[in-house]
Design a protein around this motif. Structure first.
Motif, PDB file in Angstrom:
ATOM      1  N   TYR A  69       0.804  -1.218   0.000  1.00 28.85           N
ATOM      2  CA  TYR A  69       0.000   0.000   0.000  1.00 28.85           C
ATOM      3  C   TYR A  69       0.841   1.275   0.000  1.00 28.85           C
ATOM      4  CZ  TYR A  69      -3.883  -3.056   1.370  1.00 28.85           C
ATOM      5  OH  TYR A  69      -4.837  -4.041   1.426  1.00 28.85           O
ATOM      6  N   THR A  70       1.926   1.302   0.771  1.00 29.29           N
ATOM      7  CA  THR A  70       2.699   2.534   0.919  1.00 29.29           C
ATOM      8  C   THR A  70       3.665   2.787  -0.236  1.00 29.29           C
ATOM      9  OG1 THR A  70       4.316   1.388   2.304  1.00 29.29           O
ATOM     10  CG2 THR A  70       2.521   2.562   3.436  1.00 29.29           C
ATOM     11  N   LEU A  79      -7.559   0.726  -1.657  1.00 27.44           N
ATOM     12  CA  LEU A  79      -8.084   0.970  -0.312  1.00 27.44           C
ATOM     13  C   LEU A  79      -9.296   1.891  -0.335  1.00 27.44           C
ATOM     14  CD1 LEU A  79      -4.843   1.586   1.764  1.00 27.44           C
ATOM     15  CD2 LEU A  79      -6.363  -0.400   1.900  1.00 27.44           C
ATOM     16  N   LEU A  80      -9.305   2.801  -1.277  1.00 29.38           N
ATOM     17  CA  LEU A  80     -10.390   3.788  -1.331  1.00 29.38           C
ATOM     18  C   LEU A  80     -11.749   3.116  -1.530  1.00 29.38           C
ATOM     19  CD1 LEU A  80      -8.595   6.479  -3.477  1.00 29.38           C
ATOM     20  CD2 LEU A  80      -9.047   6.583  -1.017  1.00 29.38           C
ATOM     21  N   LYS A 111       4.989  11.906   2.235  1.00 29.73           N
ATOM     22  CA  LYS A 111       6.236  11.824   1.477  1.00 29.73           C
ATOM     23  C   LYS A 111       6.007  11.391   0.023  1.00 29.73           C
ATOM     24  CE  LYS A 111      10.744  12.217   1.696  1.00 29.73           C
ATOM     25  NZ  LYS A 111      11.360  13.503   1.889  1.00 29.73           N
ATOM     26  N   THR A 112       5.011  10.524  -0.205  1.00 24.01           N
ATOM     27  CA  THR A 112       4.702  10.043  -1.560  1.00 24.01           C
ATOM     28  C   THR A 112       3.194  10.087  -1.783  1.00 24.01           C
ATOM     29  OG1 THR A 112       4.373   7.720  -0.959  1.00 24.01           O
ATOM     30  CG2 THR A 112       6.661   8.424  -1.423  1.00 24.01           C
ATOM     31  N   PRO A 113       2.751  10.062  -3.044  1.00 28.17           N
ATOM     32  CA  PRO A 113       1.310  10.029  -3.289  1.00 28.17           C
ATOM     33  C   PRO A 113       0.656   8.760  -2.732  1.00 28.17           C
ATOM     34  CG  PRO A 113       2.513  10.302  -5.359  1.00 28.17           C
ATOM     35  CD  PRO A 113       3.516  10.201  -4.280  1.00 28.17           C
ATOM     36  N   ALA A 114       1.334   7.617  -2.808  1.00 27.97           N
ATOM     37  CA  ALA A 114       0.755   6.370  -2.281  1.00 27.97           C
ATOM     38  C   ALA A 114       0.494   6.486  -0.783  1.00 27.97           C
ATOM     39  CB  ALA A 114       1.678   5.183  -2.580  1.00 27.97           C
ATOM     40  N   ALA A 121      -7.545   7.156   2.870  1.00 24.07           N
ATOM     41  CA  ALA A 121      -8.399   5.974   3.053  1.00 24.07           C
ATOM     42  C   ALA A 121      -8.609   5.686   4.541  1.00 24.07           C
ATOM     43  CB  ALA A 121      -7.790   4.773   2.342  1.00 24.07           C
ATOM     44  N   LEU A 122      -7.547   5.806   5.321  1.00 25.76           N
ATOM     45  CA  LEU A 122      -7.663   5.574   6.765  1.00 25.76           C
ATOM     46  C   LEU A 122      -8.508   6.655   7.434  1.00 25.76           C
ATOM     47  CD1 LEU A 122      -4.014   4.417   7.392  1.00 25.76           C
ATOM     48  CD2 LEU A 122      -6.059   3.008   7.700  1.00 25.76           C
TER      49      LEU A 122
END
Length: 136
Positions: A69-70, A79-80, A111-114, A121-122
């Motif tokens: 995921y990250t 996740l969305l 730090k990143t878009p992911a 999502a969380l």
């Protein structure tokens, strides 16, 4: 539910501070979206050394590897759909920063878009837990 809310808040804060993709964070995210882990102790018959094997099962009961995921945009975006049945928005990036904005919520930077998508999502999951089911 109180423990899950506290755990979500802690995870969200740690993701915002995260400097790079992290497999342990991926596993924590998975737990909040219905994944379970079964750990088995394995013993080597020749050396008697013990090791632990972790089998992960998704929300449909399939034994799979936890998605990255990250670090993977497709995995983060998946996740969305679990967080909300109808999601619209987008993400962007520049050197060293990613951002995500979905539905009518405030944008999130990480730090990143992911990682930013994971945070969004969380946050959706957190809001769903905090809003009474018959509200609205």
């Amino acid at each position: 539910m109180v423990e899950e809310i506290a755990s979500l808040k802690t995870l969200i804060l740690s993701l915002i501070r995260l400097h790079d993709a992290d497999r342990e964070a991926d596993k924590e995210i998975a737990k909040h979206f219905g994944w379970t882990v079964v750990e088995k102790t394995l013993k080597d018959p020749t050396t008697s050394d013990e090791s632990i094997r972790s089998d992960w099962f998704n929300h449909e009961g399939e034994n799979l590897k936890v998605p990255r995921y990250t670090s993977n945009l497709d995995s983060a975006i998946s996740l969305l759909a679990l967080a909300s049945p109808s999601v619209y928005g987008g993400f962007s990036w520049a050197p060293g920063v990613g951002a995500a904005k979905f539905n009518d919520e405030k944008p999130v930077q990480a730090k990143t878009p992911a990682i930013a998508i994971c945070v969004q999502a969380l946050l959706m999951r957190l809001r769903a837990l905090q809003i009474p089911p018959n509200a609205g």
